[in-house]
Design a protein around this motif. Sequence first.
Motif, short mmCIF file in Angstrom:
data_model
loop_
_atom_site.label_atom_id
_atom_site.label_comp_id
_atom_site.label_asym_id
_atom_site.label_seq_id
_atom_site.Cartn_x
_atom_site.Cartn_y
_atom_site.Cartn_z
N ARG A 186 -13.83 -10.69 10.64
CA ARG A 186 -14.86 -9.87 10.95
C ARG A 186 -14.34 -8.07 11.35
NH1 ARG A 186 -15.41 -12.71 16.84
NH2 ARG A 186 -14.64 -10.93 17.63
N SER A 187 -15.17 -7.70 11.20
CA SER A 187 -14.60 -6.28 10.92
C SER A 187 -14.33 -5.98 12.62
CB SER A 187 -16.30 -5.36 10.54
OG SER A 187 -15.63 -3.82 10.75
N SER A 188 -13.47 -4.72 12.05
CA SER A 188 -12.94 -4.78 13.22
C SER A 188 -14.25 -3.13 14.18
CB SER A 188 -11.71 -3.42 13.30
OG SER A 188 -11.95 -2.33 12.67
N GLY A 189 -15.26 -3.15 13.54
CA GLY A 189 -15.66 -1.59 14.14
C GLY A 189 -15.57 -0.37 14.13
N ASP A 190 -13.75 -0.10 13.17
CA ASP A 190 -13.15 1.14 13.17
C ASP A 190 -13.23 1.43 11.84
OD1 ASP A 190 -11.82 3.13 13.89
OD2 ASP A 190 -9.82 2.83 14.44
N PRO A 191 -14.04 2.37 11.61
CA PRO A 191 -13.95 2.50 9.47
C PRO A 191 -13.04 3.50 9.65
CG PRO A 191 -16.09 3.98 10.79
CD PRO A 191 -15.51 2.91 11.90
N ALA A 192 -12.09 3.88 10.45
CA ALA A 192 -11.05 4.64 10.26
C ALA A 192 -9.34 3.84 9.88
CB ALA A 192 -9.96 5.78 11.09
N ALA A 193 -9.91 3.11 10.73
CA ALA A 193 -8.92 1.75 10.61
C ALA A 193 -9.00 1.03 9.07
CB ALA A 193 -8.85 0.84 12.00
N PHE B 174 -0.19 4.48 0.89
CA PHE B 174 0.49 4.41 1.53
C PHE B 174 0.32 5.51 2.71
CE2 PHE B 174 2.98 0.51 -0.27
CZ PHE B 174 2.62 -0.12 0.78
N LEU B 175 0.40 6.53 1.47
CA LEU B 175 -0.12 8.17 2.96
C LEU B 175 -1.32 7.97 3.07
CD1 LEU B 175 1.38 10.80 0.31
CD2 LEU B 175 2.74 9.75 2.07
N ARG B 176 -2.61 6.89 2.37
CA ARG B 176 -3.84 6.94 2.77
C ARG B 176 -4.29 6.33 3.76
NH1 ARG B 176 -5.05 8.68 -2.35
NH2 ARG B 176 -4.75 6.24 -2.94
#
Length: 118
Positions: free
Chosen positions: A5-12, A46-48
Amino acid sequence: RLCGRSSGDPAAERRERAARAGRYRLWRVEHESHDLIDALEAMRNFLRAEGWGTAVTVGDSLLQFFARSNQTTSVLSVAQELLAALPADHHAATWLLDEAVRAYLALGQIDLATAACH
């Protein structure tokens, strides 16, 4: 997402995708390609992903290789890329700045070495 399932946090989710890509690139370096481009892309992934420790570890390996190969401009490029992406207070920042300054000096770019120190 294809699995789970998606966490709902696009950045994460973006960071997790970048971390997976970094792990894959490292796997390729170790098991298939043994390629510097894959290692460089792993560092960037890894930086991203904000996986600072792993990015610095991969970057250190690249810096060591380029230094042994007398590829000073590549040393400078990797050090600058890491410095630009890492948080300013990261423990590796001082060491990376020293690497960049040494590369500037080796290239005869005294003004840039001095400017980097300020």
